[in-house]
Design a protein around this motif. Structure first.
Motif, PDB file in Angstrom:
ATOM      1  N   TYR A 190      10.417  -5.361  -2.738  1.00  0.00           N
ATOM      2  CA  TYR A 190       9.637  -5.136  -3.291  1.00  0.00           C
ATOM      3  C   TYR A 190       8.776  -4.471  -1.410  1.00  0.00           C
ATOM      4  O   TYR A 190       8.381  -3.478  -0.950  1.00  0.00           O
ATOM      5  N   ASP A 191       8.076  -5.274  -1.251  1.00  0.00           N
ATOM      6  CA  ASP A 191       7.358  -5.865   0.066  1.00  0.00           C
ATOM      7  C   ASP A 191       7.364  -4.911   0.937  1.00  0.00           C
ATOM      8  O   ASP A 191       6.405  -4.186   1.595  1.00  0.00           O
ATOM      9  N   GLU A 192       8.576  -5.499   1.304  1.00  0.00           N
ATOM     10  CA  GLU A 192       8.982  -5.115   2.398  1.00  0.00           C
ATOM     11  C   GLU A 192       9.451  -3.650   2.882  1.00  0.00           C
ATOM     12  O   GLU A 192       9.022  -2.658   3.825  1.00  0.00           O
ATOM     13  N   VAL A 193      10.189  -2.656   1.312  1.00  0.00           N
ATOM     14  CA  VAL A 193      10.145  -1.809   1.508  1.00  0.00           C
ATOM     15  C   VAL A 193       9.157  -0.609   2.183  1.00  0.00           C
ATOM     16  O   VAL A 193       8.962   0.329   2.707  1.00  0.00           O
ATOM     17  N   ALA A 194       8.141  -0.840   1.164  1.00  0.00           N
ATOM     18  CA  ALA A 194       6.272  -0.485   1.368  1.00  0.00           C
ATOM     19  C   ALA A 194       5.494  -0.223   2.737  1.00  0.00           C
ATOM     20  O   ALA A 194       5.195  -0.037   3.225  1.00  0.00           O
ATOM     21  N   ALA A 195       6.392  -1.751   3.141  1.00  0.00           N
ATOM     22  CA  ALA A 195       6.024  -2.230   4.929  1.00  0.00           C
ATOM     23  C   ALA A 195       6.859  -0.677   5.682  1.00  0.00           C
ATOM     24  O   ALA A 195       6.405  -0.509   6.723  1.00  0.00           O
ATOM     25  N   GLY A 196       7.735  -0.656   5.118  1.00  0.00           N
ATOM     26  CA  GLY A 196       9.203   0.694   5.909  1.00  0.00           C
ATOM     27  C   GLY A 196      10.024   0.189   6.928  1.00  0.00           C
ATOM     28  O   GLY A 196      10.296   0.451   6.722  1.00  0.00           O
ATOM     29  N   GLU A 197      10.158  -1.032   5.999  1.00  0.00           N
ATOM     30  CA  GLU A 197      11.305  -1.809   6.973  1.00  0.00           C
ATOM     31  C   GLU A 197      12.192  -2.748   6.230  1.00  0.00           C
ATOM     32  O   GLU A 197      11.538  -3.642   6.154  1.00  0.00           O
ATOM     33  N   ILE A 198      13.096  -3.134   6.158  1.00  0.00           N
ATOM     34  CA  ILE A 198      13.635  -4.276   5.449  1.00  0.00           C
ATOM     35  C   ILE A 198      14.269  -4.906   7.464  1.00  0.00           C
ATOM     36  O   ILE A 198      15.095  -3.897   7.583  1.00  0.00           O
ATOM     37  N   THR A 199      14.038  -6.281   7.690  1.00  0.00           N
ATOM     38  CA  THR A 199      14.786  -6.552   8.319  1.00  0.00           C
ATOM     39  C   THR A 199      15.655  -7.280   8.638  1.00  0.00           C
ATOM     40  O   THR A 199      15.753  -8.891   9.278  1.00  0.00           O
ATOM     41  N   VAL A 277      15.522  -7.468  -6.461  1.00  0.00           N
ATOM     42  CA  VAL A 277      13.973  -8.225  -7.090  1.00  0.00           C
ATOM     43  C   VAL A 277      13.730  -7.436  -8.183  1.00  0.00           C
ATOM     44  O   VAL A 277      12.632  -6.247  -7.345  1.00  0.00           O
ATOM     45  N   PRO A 278      13.316  -7.951  -8.727  1.00  0.00           N
ATOM     46  CA  PRO A 278      13.044  -6.570 -10.235  1.00  0.00           C
ATOM     47  C   PRO A 278      11.267  -6.829  -9.482  1.00  0.00           C
ATOM     48  O   PRO A 278      10.544  -7.469  -9.877  1.00  0.00           O
ATOM     49  N   ASP A 279      10.277  -5.523 -10.036  1.00  0.00           N
ATOM     50  CA  ASP A 279       9.217  -5.511  -9.370  1.00  0.00           C
ATOM     51  C   ASP A 279       9.016  -4.494 -10.106  1.00  0.00           C
ATOM     52  O   ASP A 279       9.513  -2.727 -10.091  1.00  0.00           O
ATOM     53  N   GLU A 280       7.440  -3.977 -10.949  1.00  0.00           N
ATOM     54  CA  GLU A 280       7.317  -2.489 -11.475  1.00  0.00           C
ATOM     55  C   GLU A 280       6.638  -1.326 -10.455  1.00  0.00           C
ATOM     56  O   GLU A 280       6.855  -0.713 -11.332  1.00  0.00           O
ATOM     57  N   ARG A 281       6.927  -2.216  -9.457  1.00  0.00           N
ATOM     58  CA  ARG A 281       6.424  -0.709  -8.099  1.00  0.00           C
ATOM     59  C   ARG A 281       7.482  -0.156  -8.255  1.00  0.00           C
ATOM     60  O   ARG A 281       7.437   1.151  -7.453  1.00  0.00           O
ATOM     61  N   TRP A 282       8.811  -0.678  -8.221  1.00  0.00           N
ATOM     62  CA  TRP A 282       9.880   0.561  -7.971  1.00  0.00           C
ATOM     63  C   TRP A 282       9.803   1.314  -8.811  1.00  0.00           C
ATOM     64  O   TRP A 282       9.287   1.521  -9.702  1.00  0.00           O
TER      65      TRP A 282
END
Length: 394
Positions: A190-199, A277-282
């Motif tokens: 989730y953190d990388e998606v929220a940051a705007g890019e998967i690298t 990764v499971p994440d309640e913010r998805w």
């Protein structure tokens, strides 16, 4: 004190006080998940389509839909996805007994109290336990792990990776994954998606695979010899022509990563299942949009040109050309033709003036120059240590 000593000693002081930005690879809790030029972290959007692409896509399913195997909440009582644990030196290491001990790293493993386990503590599925050790900068991964009751554990298999290096497992060895690859580097977080890019590339599965594996995979798990089925380690990508504009913000980041970095076939499982990764913010409604994609939207990639050594995950990356530093009229040169550009002022020789330029413009070099040209110590980033190495070689 001479200017030379001022630059050298003063620079060390600045590093401890301020620090310097680095060319970052994918990082979790401050730990780079392999160097930037590791095969997991290298774009493949310009590589050629594999000659077997049509066969591979057909065997997995041209009309089968993409499936994000991660999200918020639970499915049948278990978190959706593959979790990981952050550990450090405060976690005591445990003895693990393996079913496949001849292909497992003996450990011990830093299994924390009440670890996050794929499927939950009562699951009878794959029961992966992934542990990122932030002090050691190592990744510990277990497959089908169970506590024994005396503080020890049993597992099907286990693997340990030094995240500062490129070492692959011995050829034909499994890992916590059927392809003999590491798992955490391929998970969508989730953190990388929220940051705007998967690298990085994304881990995915297919129901039927070939009894073969290709770099960077080390292992296969099939009896199928038909070459129309993909081997473990095969990389795929979303076609460049696919329009991502109508998708939700979370889905769009995943889709753009599938175009640029693609996905690596890592295990037998659901067709076109990508791991995260499971994440309640998805936002599960957003991720649901990924299921609109079909196998026909993907193509297999031939990444053999990236391989430098079959036993190393380091990828051969074509660097863009170096450009002149601020205030310089010409681009740096490589006087000894070793691939490292030590002549920063382009006067044909390596000298102290180049060290000064490197020190003065480190931030700019990190942001604008190709990594490989200035990563003198080959650790996957440009940093003050490279300036020190350049100075010591004068």
């Amino acid at each position: 004190m001479t200017l030379r000593n001022q630059i050298y000693c003063g620079g060390i002081l600045l590093v401890f006080i301020l620090g310097f930005p680095q060319a970052q690879a994918t990082a979790i809790s401050g730990v780079d998940i392999f160097p930037q030029d590791h095969v997991w972290n290298v774009p493949i959007d310009t590589l050629p389509v594999d000659a077997r692409s049509a066969d591979y896509v057909s065997s997995i399913g041209t009309t089968s839909h993409l499936h994000p195997d991660f999200g918020a909440g639970t499915w049948e009582g278990a978190p959706i996805g593959i979790p990981y644990n952050i550990v450090n030196n405060s976690v005591s290491k445990k003895t693990v007994t393996f079913d496949y001990d001849d292909e497992s790293d003996p450990g011990p493993y830093p299994v924390p109290a009440n670890p996050l386990i794929e499927g939950g503590p009562d699951s009878d599925g794959d029961r992966h336990i992934l542990m990122l050790h932030t002090d050691e900068k190592k990744l510990y991964e277990l497959y089908y792990a169970w506590p024994v009751g005396d503080g020890t554990w049993t597992a099907g298999s286990g693997a340990i990776y030094d995240l500062t290096k490129y070492d692959l497992r011995p050829d034909t060895w499994t890992s916590a994954d059927a392809a003999g690859l590491d798992m955490l580097p391929g998970l969508v977080r989730y953190d990388e998606v929220a940051a705007g890019e998967i690298t990085h590339a994304i881990r995915f599965t297919a129901q039927k695979t070939q009894k073969a594996h290709i770099w960077p995979a080390r292992h296969d798990a099939s009896s199928i010899t038909d070459p129309r089925y993909p081997p473990m380690g095969q990389r795929f990508r979303l076609k460049a022509s696919f329009d991502t504009s109508g998708y939700g913000p979370q889905s769009r980041v995943v889709l753009e990563a599938l175009k640029k970095y693609g996905m690596i076939l890592s295990d037998n499982g659901g067709n076109w299942y990508i791991s995260g990764v499971p994440d309640e913010r998805w936002n599960n409604d957003d991720l649901e949009g990924l299921k609109q994609l079909k196998g026909s939207d993907f193509e297999a990639v031939n990444e053999s040109s990236l391989m430098i050594n079959k036993d190393s995950g380091r990828a051969k990356v074509s660097s863009p050309g170096v450009i002149a530093l601020p205030g310089q009229s010409s681009a740096p040169t490589d006087p000894d033709k070793d691939g490292k550009y030590e002549d920063l002022n382009a006067n044909g020789r390596k000298e102290f003036a180049d060290v000064v330029l490197f020190f003065d413009h480190l931030d700019w070099i990190v942001a604008h120059e190709p990594l490989a040209a200035f990563d003198y110590n080959a650790n996957g980033r440009v940093e003050f240590a490279d300036i020190v190495m350049m100075y010591d070689e004068l």
